[in-house]
Design a protein around this motif. Structure first.
Motif, PDB file in Angstrom:
ATOM      1  N   SER A 178       0.831  -1.198   0.000  1.00 51.86           N
ATOM      2  CA  SER A 178       0.000   0.000   0.000  1.00 51.86           C
ATOM      3  C   SER A 178       0.873   1.258   0.000  1.00 51.86           C
ATOM      4  O   SER A 178       0.636   2.190  -0.772  1.00 51.86           O
ATOM      5  CB  SER A 178      -0.919  -0.010   1.226  1.00 51.86           C
ATOM      6  OG  SER A 178      -1.618   1.193   1.327  1.00 51.86           O
ATOM      7  N   HIS A 220       2.628   1.782  -3.402  1.00 53.60           N
ATOM      8  CA  HIS A 220       1.741   2.312  -4.435  1.00 53.60           C
ATOM      9  C   HIS A 220       1.334   3.759  -4.154  1.00 53.60           C
ATOM     10  O   HIS A 220       1.292   4.585  -5.073  1.00 53.60           O
ATOM     11  CB  HIS A 220       0.506   1.417  -4.599  1.00 53.60           C
ATOM     12  CG  HIS A 220       0.838   0.148  -5.302  1.00 53.60           C
ATOM     13  ND1 HIS A 220       1.017   0.061  -6.655  1.00 53.60           N
ATOM     14  CD2 HIS A 220       1.063  -1.099  -4.817  1.00 53.60           C
ATOM     15  CE1 HIS A 220       1.332  -1.170  -6.995  1.00 53.60           C
ATOM     16  NE2 HIS A 220       1.370  -1.894  -5.891  1.00 53.60           N
ATOM     17  N   LYS A 221       1.071   4.052  -2.895  1.00 55.24           N
ATOM     18  CA  LYS A 221       0.616   5.399  -2.543  1.00 55.24           C
ATOM     19  C   LYS A 221       1.720   6.446  -2.713  1.00 55.24           C
ATOM     20  O   LYS A 221       1.489   7.520  -3.259  1.00 55.24           O
ATOM     21  CB  LYS A 221       0.110   5.400  -1.092  1.00 55.24           C
ATOM     22  CG  LYS A 221      -0.410   6.730  -0.633  1.00 55.24           C
ATOM     23  CD  LYS A 221      -1.033   6.742   0.756  1.00 55.24           C
ATOM     24  CE  LYS A 221      -0.617   5.671   1.681  1.00 55.24           C
ATOM     25  NZ  LYS A 221      -1.158   5.784   3.024  1.00 55.24           N
ATOM     26  N   PHE A 254       5.170   5.874  -3.962  1.00 52.69           N
ATOM     27  CA  PHE A 254       6.142   5.717  -5.047  1.00 52.69           C
ATOM     28  C   PHE A 254       5.532   5.169  -6.337  1.00 52.69           C
ATOM     29  O   PHE A 254       6.248   4.643  -7.184  1.00 52.69           O
ATOM     30  CB  PHE A 254       7.299   4.819  -4.587  1.00 52.69           C
ATOM     31  CG  PHE A 254       8.108   5.425  -3.478  1.00 52.69           C
ATOM     32  CD1 PHE A 254       9.080   6.375  -3.740  1.00 52.69           C
ATOM     33  CD2 PHE A 254       7.877   5.061  -2.159  1.00 52.69           C
ATOM     34  CE1 PHE A 254       9.815   6.941  -2.723  1.00 52.69           C
ATOM     35  CE2 PHE A 254       8.617   5.625  -1.125  1.00 52.69           C
ATOM     36  CZ  PHE A 254       9.586   6.566  -1.404  1.00 52.69           C
ATOM     37  N   ASN A 255       4.208   5.294  -6.467  1.00 49.78           N
ATOM     38  CA  ASN A 255       3.512   4.829  -7.671  1.00 49.78           C
ATOM     39  C   ASN A 255       3.842   3.381  -8.024  1.00 49.78           C
ATOM     40  O   ASN A 255       3.891   3.022  -9.204  1.00 49.78           O
ATOM     41  CB  ASN A 255       3.806   5.744  -8.866  1.00 49.78           C
ATOM     42  CG  ASN A 255       3.264   7.124  -8.665  1.00 49.78           C
ATOM     43  OD1 ASN A 255       2.170   7.295  -8.135  1.00 49.78           O
ATOM     44  ND2 ASN A 255       4.030   8.129  -9.054  1.00 49.78           N
ATOM     45  N   GLY A 256       4.119   2.576  -7.006  1.00 49.14           N
ATOM     46  CA  GLY A 256       4.368   1.154  -7.228  1.00 49.14           C
ATOM     47  C   GLY A 256       5.764   0.821  -7.716  1.00 49.14           C
ATOM     48  O   GLY A 256       6.047  -0.330  -8.039  1.00 49.14           O
ATOM     49  N   VAL A 257       6.662   1.793  -7.758  1.00 55.74           N
ATOM     50  CA  VAL A 257       8.020   1.564  -8.269  1.00 55.74           C
ATOM     51  C   VAL A 257       8.951   1.295  -7.075  1.00 55.74           C
ATOM     52  O   VAL A 257       9.379   2.225  -6.379  1.00 55.74           O
ATOM     53  CB  VAL A 257       8.517   2.770  -9.107  1.00 55.74           C
ATOM     54  CG1 VAL A 257       9.913   2.493  -9.653  1.00 55.74           C
ATOM     55  CG2 VAL A 257       7.533   3.064 -10.230  1.00 55.74           C
ATOM     56  N   ASP A 263      12.432   3.128  -6.818  1.00 55.75           N
ATOM     57  CA  ASP A 263      12.400   4.505  -6.313  1.00 55.75           C
ATOM     58  C   ASP A 263      12.347   4.541  -4.793  1.00 55.75           C
ATOM     59  O   ASP A 263      13.003   5.369  -4.153  1.00 55.75           O
ATOM     60  CB  ASP A 263      11.202   5.266  -6.891  1.00 55.75           C
ATOM     61  CG  ASP A 263      11.336   5.525  -8.379  1.00 55.75           C
ATOM     62  OD1 ASP A 263      12.442   5.329  -8.939  1.00 55.75           O
ATOM     63  OD2 ASP A 263      10.332   5.927  -8.990  1.00 55.75           O
TER      64      ASP A 263
END
Length: 123
Positions: A84, A87-88, A90-93, A96
């Motif tokens: 969660s 994704h919230k 680091f946009n799922g990366v 990063d």
């Protein structure tokens, strides 16, 4: 894995006590959190009730005492929270996120060696 219920930061504090000492009574949780978190017993009991409603905790009645135990594994909840957060923020990366933590924290030589070992295994 089925989607796990969202656990608030306050509920996490309750869960930590119960995961480490399960089963345990509400009084045990209160004793462990009352001073540490500066919460009233009623607040802690409310958090326990919420966790029961979310089906994160269950209890056994033993005499006049309710002993609470987790229905979810700590590891599963940590993985879900990590996903969660990833994704919230680091946009799922994942790269990063890892780079951010490495660049913004002082790592010991031992930390760096551990990271190298993990990365080498993942190759």
């Amino acid at each position: 894995m089925a989607k796990l219920p969202k656990i608030s930061e306050s509920e996490w504090e309750v869960m930590k006590v119960i995961w480490d000492n399960n089963p345990c009574s509400a009084n045990y949780v209160i004793e462990n959190l009352e001073e540490k978190m500066d919460w009233k017993p009623k607040t802690i009991k409310t958090l326990i009730s919420r966790l029961v409603k979310k089906e994160v905790l269950a209890f056994k009645v033993e005499g006049r005492c309710y002993n609470y135990y987790p229905l979810l594994k700590k590891e599963d909840c940590i993985k879900e929270e990590s996903r969660s957060f990833l994704h919230k923020v680091f946009n799922g990366v994942a790269k990063d996120m890892v780079l951010n933590f490495i660049e913004d924290h002082n790592l010991t030589d031992e930390d760096i060696e551990d990271l190298k070992k993990v990365l080498e295994k993942r190759k």
